[in-house]
Design a protein around this motif. Sequence first.
Motif, short mmCIF file in Angstrom:
data_model
loop_
_atom_site.label_atom_id
_atom_site.label_comp_id
_atom_site.label_asym_id
_atom_site.label_seq_id
_atom_site.Cartn_x
_atom_site.Cartn_y
_atom_site.Cartn_z
N LYS A 4 87.03 62.05 29.70
CA LYS A 4 85.95 61.08 29.82
C LYS A 4 85.54 60.93 31.29
O LYS A 4 86.36 61.01 32.18
CB LYS A 4 86.40 59.72 29.28
CG LYS A 4 86.65 59.72 27.78
CD LYS A 4 86.85 58.33 27.29
CE LYS A 4 85.47 57.83 27.00
NZ LYS A 4 85.32 56.73 26.14
N ASP A 8 81.56 56.43 32.09
CA ASP A 8 81.58 55.90 30.73
C ASP A 8 82.08 54.45 30.70
O ASP A 8 81.80 53.72 29.76
CB ASP A 8 82.45 56.76 29.82
CG ASP A 8 81.83 58.12 29.55
OD1 ASP A 8 80.60 58.23 29.67
OD2 ASP A 8 82.58 59.06 29.22
N ASP A 9 82.82 54.06 31.74
CA ASP A 9 83.30 52.69 31.85
C ASP A 9 82.14 51.81 32.35
O ASP A 9 81.58 52.07 33.42
CB ASP A 9 84.46 52.62 32.84
CG ASP A 9 84.96 51.22 33.10
OD1 ASP A 9 84.91 50.41 32.16
OD2 ASP A 9 85.38 50.95 34.24
N GLU A 11 81.95 48.85 33.68
CA GLU A 11 82.15 48.17 34.98
C GLU A 11 81.99 49.16 36.14
O GLU A 11 81.33 48.87 37.14
CB GLU A 11 83.54 47.54 35.01
CG GLU A 11 83.80 46.71 36.24
CD GLU A 11 85.14 46.02 36.16
OE1 GLU A 11 85.85 46.06 37.17
OE2 GLU A 11 85.46 45.45 35.11
N SER A 12 82.56 50.34 35.99
CA SER A 12 82.45 51.37 37.02
C SER A 12 81.01 51.85 37.14
O SER A 12 80.51 52.07 38.25
CB SER A 12 83.37 52.54 36.68
OG SER A 12 83.18 53.60 37.56
#
Length: 97
Positions: A4, A8-9, A11-12
Amino acid sequence: MIPKSPLDDPESAAYAWARYRRIMRFMLLVTIGVVALAIALLYDGESEASVHYYIAIALGIGFSMLLAGGLMGLIFLSSGTGHDESVTDLMEDEDRR
């Protein structure tokens, strides 16, 4: 298995896109300054250049700088988040066979 991407996060990704927008705001300010400086240096008041000449100069410099800044910002976004490291070569396994 495909790893991944850090983007995809949520927050990041939000942090990365905020950083990209900050870079683009800075580039917009630099571009406005450079265009104003270029027009000031080219305008002497006595030449027979039409207003279209100055518009073309401003648009050419402005679009070129913003395009370069946008592309460099995307490179920084991709590299800074670790997205580049998460890319795998799927053809590598087929080449070994």
